[in-house]
Design a protein around this motif. Sequence first.
Motif, PDB file in Angstrom:
ATOM      1  N   HIS A   1      -4.609   3.281  -7.011  1.00  0.00           N
ATOM      2  CA  HIS A   1      -5.689   2.304  -7.017  1.00  0.00           C
ATOM      3  C   HIS A   1      -6.981   2.876  -6.446  1.00  0.00           C
ATOM      4  CE1 HIS A   1      -3.558   1.915  -3.196  1.00  0.00           C
ATOM      5  NE2 HIS A   1      -4.671   1.469  -2.664  1.00  0.00           N
ATOM      6  N   PHE A   2      -6.935   4.141  -5.978  1.00  0.00           N
ATOM      7  CA  PHE A   2      -8.155   4.789  -5.514  1.00  0.00           C
ATOM      8  C   PHE A   2      -8.715   5.665  -6.625  1.00  0.00           C
ATOM      9  CE2 PHE A   2      -8.336   3.350  -1.329  1.00  0.00           C
ATOM     10  CZ  PHE A   2      -7.072   3.374  -0.756  1.00  0.00           C
TER      11      PHE A   2
ATOM     12  N   GLN B   1     -12.303   8.715  -1.453  1.00  0.00           N
ATOM     13  CA  GLN B   1     -12.269   7.266  -1.230  1.00  0.00           C
ATOM     14  C   GLN B   1     -10.998   6.886  -0.471  1.00  0.00           C
ATOM     15  OE1 GLN B   1     -11.457   4.617  -4.559  1.00  0.00           O
ATOM     16  NE2 GLN B   1     -13.162   3.322  -3.987  1.00  0.00           N
TER      17      GLN B   1
ATOM     18  N   ALA C   1     -11.135   5.146   3.121  1.00  0.00           N
ATOM     19  CA  ALA C   1     -10.614   3.782   3.264  1.00  0.00           C
ATOM     20  C   ALA C   1      -9.524   3.730   4.320  1.00  0.00           C
ATOM     21  CB  ALA C   1     -10.089   3.278   1.923  1.00  0.00           C
TER      22      ALA C   1
ATOM     23  N   PHE D   1     -10.998   4.158   7.842  1.00  0.00           N
ATOM     24  CA  PHE D   1     -11.662   2.929   8.259  1.00  0.00           C
ATOM     25  C   PHE D   1     -10.632   1.870   8.649  1.00  0.00           C
ATOM     26  CE2 PHE D   1     -14.870   0.058   8.948  1.00  0.00           C
ATOM     27  CZ  PHE D   1     -15.005  -0.950   8.023  1.00  0.00           C
TER      28      PHE D   1
ATOM     29  N   LEU E   1     -10.226  -0.166  12.212  1.00  0.00           N
ATOM     30  CA  LEU E   1     -10.162  -1.619  12.351  1.00  0.00           C
ATOM     31  C   LEU E   1      -8.908  -2.028  13.113  1.00  0.00           C
ATOM     32  CD1 LEU E   1     -11.411  -2.775   8.864  1.00  0.00           C
ATOM     33  CD2 LEU E   1     -12.544  -3.105  11.044  1.00  0.00           C
TER      34      LEU E   1
ATOM     35  N   LYS F   1      -9.207  -1.901  -8.605  1.00  0.00           N
ATOM     36  CA  LYS F   1      -7.892  -2.067  -9.227  1.00  0.00           C
ATOM     37  C   LYS F   1      -6.948  -2.849  -8.322  1.00  0.00           C
ATOM     38  CE  LYS F   1      -7.642   2.096 -12.065  1.00  0.00           C
ATOM     39  NZ  LYS F   1      -8.225   3.270 -11.386  1.00  0.00           N
TER      40      LYS F   1
ATOM     41  N   LEU G   1      -6.364  -4.087  -3.746  1.00  0.00           N
ATOM     42  CA  LEU G   1      -6.915  -3.984  -2.400  1.00  0.00           C
ATOM     43  C   LEU G   1      -6.707  -2.558  -1.899  1.00  0.00           C
ATOM     44  CD1 LEU G   1      -5.645  -7.264  -0.745  1.00  0.00           C
ATOM     45  CD2 LEU G   1      -7.966  -6.710  -1.367  1.00  0.00           C
ATOM     46  N   ALA G   2      -7.338  -2.226  -0.772  1.00  0.00           N
ATOM     47  CA  ALA G   2      -7.255  -0.859  -0.266  1.00  0.00           C
ATOM     48  C   ALA G   2      -5.847  -0.506   0.188  1.00  0.00           C
ATOM     49  CB  ALA G   2      -8.221  -0.675   0.898  1.00  0.00           C
ATOM     50  N   LEU G   3      -5.111  -1.478   0.737  1.00  0.00           N
ATOM     51  CA  LEU G   3      -3.799  -1.196   1.313  1.00  0.00           C
ATOM     52  C   LEU G   3      -2.781  -2.166   0.734  1.00  0.00           C
ATOM     53  CD1 LEU G   3      -5.134  -1.013   4.968  1.00  0.00           C
ATOM     54  CD2 LEU G   3      -4.528   0.931   3.571  1.00  0.00           C
ATOM     55  N   PRO G   4      -2.298  -1.895  -0.485  1.00  0.00           N
ATOM     56  CA  PRO G   4      -1.428  -2.882  -1.137  1.00  0.00           C
ATOM     57  C   PRO G   4      -0.125  -3.138  -0.396  1.00  0.00           C
ATOM     58  CG  PRO G   4      -2.152  -1.184  -2.681  1.00  0.00           C
ATOM     59  CD  PRO G   4      -2.563  -0.736  -1.329  1.00  0.00           C
ATOM     60  N   LYS G   5       0.453  -2.087   0.218  1.00  0.00           N
ATOM     61  CA  LYS G   5       1.738  -2.312   0.883  1.00  0.00           C
ATOM     62  C   LYS G   5       1.556  -3.149   2.144  1.00  0.00           C
ATOM     63  CE  LYS G   5       4.454   1.337  -1.095  1.00  0.00           C
ATOM     64  NZ  LYS G   5       3.611   2.503  -1.427  1.00  0.00           N
TER      65      LYS G   5
ATOM     66  N   ILE H   1      -4.157 -10.915  10.576  1.00  0.00           N
ATOM     67  CA  ILE H   1      -4.923  -9.714  10.921  1.00  0.00           C
ATOM     68  C   ILE H   1      -4.874  -8.712   9.776  1.00  0.00           C
ATOM     69  CG2 ILE H   1      -4.945  -7.675  12.402  1.00  0.00           C
ATOM     70  CD1 ILE H   1      -4.083  -9.423  14.696  1.00  0.00           C
TER      71      ILE H   1
ATOM     72  N   LEU I   1      -8.016  -7.255   7.719  1.00  0.00           N
ATOM     73  CA  LEU I   1      -8.254  -5.808   7.755  1.00  0.00           C
ATOM     74  C   LEU I   1      -8.366  -5.261   6.341  1.00  0.00           C
ATOM     75  CD1 LEU I   1      -6.323  -3.625  10.285  1.00  0.00           C
ATOM     76  CD2 LEU I   1      -6.806  -2.731   8.058  1.00  0.00           C
TER      77      LEU I   1
ATOM     78  N   ILE J   1     -11.708  -6.226   4.690  1.00  0.00           N
ATOM     79  CA  ILE J   1     -12.894  -5.511   5.175  1.00  0.00           C
ATOM     80  C   ILE J   1     -12.932  -4.117   4.577  1.00  0.00           C
ATOM     81  CG2 ILE J   1     -14.050  -4.591   7.203  1.00  0.00           C
ATOM     82  CD1 ILE J   1     -12.922  -6.843   8.820  1.00  0.00           C
ATOM     83  N   VAL J   2     -11.788  -3.413   4.604  1.00  0.00           N
ATOM     84  CA  VAL J   2     -11.772  -2.049   4.057  1.00  0.00           C
ATOM     85  C   VAL J   2     -12.091  -2.069   2.571  1.00  0.00           C
ATOM     86  CG1 VAL J   2     -10.382   0.011   3.707  1.00  0.00           C
ATOM     87  CG2 VAL J   2     -10.074  -1.333   5.752  1.00  0.00           C
TER      88      VAL J   2
ATOM     89  N   HIS K   1     -15.799  -2.789   1.837  1.00  0.00           N
ATOM     90  CA  HIS K   1     -16.681  -1.675   2.170  1.00  0.00           C
ATOM     91  C   HIS K   1     -16.506  -0.496   1.240  1.00  0.00           C
ATOM     92  CE1 HIS K   1     -19.012  -2.308   5.862  1.00  0.00           C
ATOM     93  NE2 HIS K   1     -18.082  -3.159   6.218  1.00  0.00           N
ATOM     94  N   LYS K   2     -15.248  -0.185   0.878  1.00  0.00           N
ATOM     95  CA  LYS K   2     -14.977   1.122   0.291  1.00  0.00           C
ATOM     96  C   LYS K   2     -14.623   1.119  -1.186  1.00  0.00           C
ATOM     97  CE  LYS K   2     -15.325   3.348   4.223  1.00  0.00           C
ATOM     98  NZ  LYS K   2     -16.403   4.295   4.472  1.00  0.00           N
ATOM     99  N   MET K   3     -14.399  -0.065  -1.792  1.00  0.00           N
ATOM    100  CA  MET K   3     -13.863   0.000  -3.155  1.00  0.00           C
ATOM    101  C   MET K   3     -14.692  -0.751  -4.186  1.00  0.00           C
ATOM    102  SD  MET K   3      -9.882   0.023  -2.180  1.00  0.00           S
ATOM    103  CE  MET K   3      -9.341   0.223  -3.837  1.00  0.00           C
TER     104      MET K   3
ATOM    105  N   LEU L   1     -20.948   3.785   9.452  1.00  0.00           N
ATOM    106  CA  LEU L   1     -20.032   2.643   9.447  1.00  0.00           C
ATOM    107  C   LEU L   1     -19.023   2.762  10.576  1.00  0.00           C
ATOM    108  CD1 LEU L   1     -18.982   0.083   8.111  1.00  0.00           C
ATOM    109  CD2 LEU L   1     -17.600   1.505   6.617  1.00  0.00           C
TER     110      LEU L   1
END
Lengths: 243, 554, 115
Positions: free
Chosen positions: A18-19, A24, A28, A31, A35, B116, B118-122, B181, B185, B188-189, B192-194, C84
């Motif tokens: 997905h990246f 990236q 990600a 970051f 957080l 495609k 979220l940044a952290l699907p798992k 949380i 999280l 936000i990621v 910002h990043k995708m 950032l």
Amino acid sequence: MNEVQAEAHEHPAYQRHHFETIAQQFDATNFAMWLFLLTEVMFFGGLFTAYLIMRNWYYPAFVEASHQLNIGWGTANTGVLIVSSFTMAMSVWNAQMRRKKGLVACLLLTFVLGLVFLGIKSIEYTEKYEKHHIPGFHYSMSSFLDPASDPEVHNAYPEDKPLQLDMARHTELYFFLYFAMTGMHALHMIIGIGILAYLIVRAQAGDFTTGHVTYIENFGLYWHFVDIIWIFLFPLLYLISRH
Amino acid sequence: MSTTTIVSLPDQSTARIPKMNFLTKENGLLSWLLTSDHKRIAILYLISITFFFFIGGSLAGLIRLELLTPQSDLMAADTYNKVFTMHGIIMIFLFLVPSVPATLGNFFIPMMIGAKDLALPKINLLSWYLYVFGGCLVIYTMAAGGVDTGWTFTTPLSTHYVNTNVMSTGLAIFIAGFSSIFTGLNFIVTIHKMRCPGMTWFRLPLFVWSNYAGSILMVLGTPVLAITIVLVALERTVGIGVFDPTRGGDPILFQHLFWFYSHPAVYIMILPGMGVMSETISTFSRKRVFGYTAVAFSSVAIAVFGFFVWAHHMFIMGISNYAALVFSLLTMLVAVPSAIKIFNWTLTLYKGSITFETPMLYSFGFMGLFTIGGLTGVFLGSSGTDIHLTETYFIVAHFHFVMVGGMLMAFLAGIHFWWPKMTGRMYPEKISQLAAVVTFIGFNLTFFPQFILGTLGMPRRYAAYPPEFQILNVFSTAGATVLGVGYLLPVIYLVWSLKYGAIAGSNPWQATGLEWQTQSPPLAENFPITPIMDHEAYDYDWLESQQAKEVASV
Amino acid sequence: MSNQQEMYEQEHHIVSPMIYLTILGALLVATGLTVWASYIDLGEWHIAPGVTLFWNPVVALAIACSKAILVVLFFMHVKYSTKLTKLTVISGFFVFLTLIGLTLSDYLSRAWGRW
């Protein structure tokens, strides 16, 4: 693999689908780890707030109770953690320079130093148990009501006066905060050491010296954070007033 | 009601649900339970929170039944305490906090930014499992006899004076908190990043901005709740005294730590709903949101100021007068960004081309009811009036106006708005409009009398009350019955629509977001190729030029 | 190496071990300093009647903050990170300070009595 297939899959094997790019993915996940560390700051923040209030209210109790902590062990632990932060930073450098032996060695050193920290902590906790200074478990105020009854500490701090009964009771609050804060910190250390063991195994297999530094860097952030918590815990709990 | 509608469906005789979509990509229970697809996780969340909503709603029904008569005759006072406590815990932690973010946010934020997933699907999937585990613990607590401290767990009651299941409830909320949380999280990621090429911050849909602001609150506020629960647990088990006055502790310390999270929590709950409002009001007035920048920044302002006002829940609890003054002043400040949003939505309607589909009916309901709820919040933020109104039914009415009249209506607006995109099918319009009106009437009948009850002096959290309050309580219970019908109807017709609803096509509302420019239901990877954002948000002219280029028939 | 991998190494500044070693030294020295300072009575500052600031805790916290800043900037690479990341770190501490500060505003003003 023919040309079409090679082009279609030209990203490294460790890039998730997905990246769009490796950069990236690195950005990600880095970051995301920051957080998560913010949530940890706020989590410990509640404990620091409670400590701040109680210390201001019951300063004499906190001073005398803190004299029960062995400053030698505390300083040693601080040194151990700082060095382990150094070895962790060196692990990241080794991974970035693709030096597998160096990486595994530094990770192992960090692991061992972490265990040393926990070992010293358990020595300290055992001391507290033997002196009945664990709140809620046959807590004893005798060292504070009558400092002479505790020769070990009394010789080091002869100017400590006997506390009044209600102020002596509040030493239990100090020890509660001591165990809550260092206990929570130790729990985070244990989790960190567990993850380190996993990382050492994978590093030995060569997974982190192919350019895929993310796991080591992000775990490094976590480890440094745990170190920073201790950097604050040490003066707040051990160094309240030793004069 | 206007007879014009903006709905534009494909020809039903030839329309089909696309064969390849995220629902058909894989089959079987494990493909759902082990999925990393944000859309499937959103659906899992939707089913779970609906389940908990109805449990919480049944508890509300029990409360209103008890309050039909002035005596505590339906249940013992202790039982009543347990009922309202569980109602609060379930509705806040298991329904409102995850409602829009975990369902609509999970489903649509990646699509709105052209990503495609979220940044952290798992981590997203983990978040759902934590939620379910927390929910199961709450159910266990109810089966084990409940907890009766009120959802606020005030010390020293919760630490020293009750024998009920404080520990298991605390653990449940601790775990559900981590679910929250991780969702925040992830958002936000991702934001910002995708973002896709061309998607600058100020081209983002305002739904994304609102969820971003809510996510900041989730990430920074929830851990403080976690440590507070740990401290309560330690106090109950070991008895160390940090909240116990007889041992030198301070019960107010608990409240400071608890409300440090729980005030931002109310903004966590409302901000995503406000995001939905920006989308629906724009779409159903065919007009870009007035003052985009103001609405975007006001979301962040609410998030920032929301951290500075928590002690307005503690004016009568023993904080110093000076602190009460400071927090009262700060509370006045935090009302301003919310008001800015209401003004901007109103100005969006002005000279817009308004139609009255169901999402818009819910949106109108939100604007009116949230305004009333918000204004009454100002009365409560002023410490002078708060002293008289706190712990009465005025507070109960205030937060139900903002949470139920506001947030729940926004959630329903969002569900109806995005239902065609998630399922490929339209819900039946007439019955849904009826349900919206029924909900509005039922809501007002239930909660408006409670404002009056509060000013007359009826205290909250009591099973018995003076007989002169009975009439208003009877109105309130009657309203609750109507409200219950209004909430049951959507479940029935939405499930019905899964099989029998009209085929929606990719953009039945002719809306402008990126999620509407692809098929319904979407592909597993959301877009066939990565979109490139070359126009501003809510650009209806761009939409018109796109539609002119579309091939409508062959 | 591929184009992507080149870009990666350009973007991720590799901090040299010499810097790490220097920071290690500084941290250990600071630790010794803070222990030594706790054995000395550093006195107080009488700001106003009834308002006194004791220097020992101030110094201890100042040293601890400096150590933390060194770890954050160099071991955690924040000095070499994006804006950032820096903003994220600052906002975390800001919210933490808000928690402590506004809570203290209640506790400190309780003794001031009624209006």
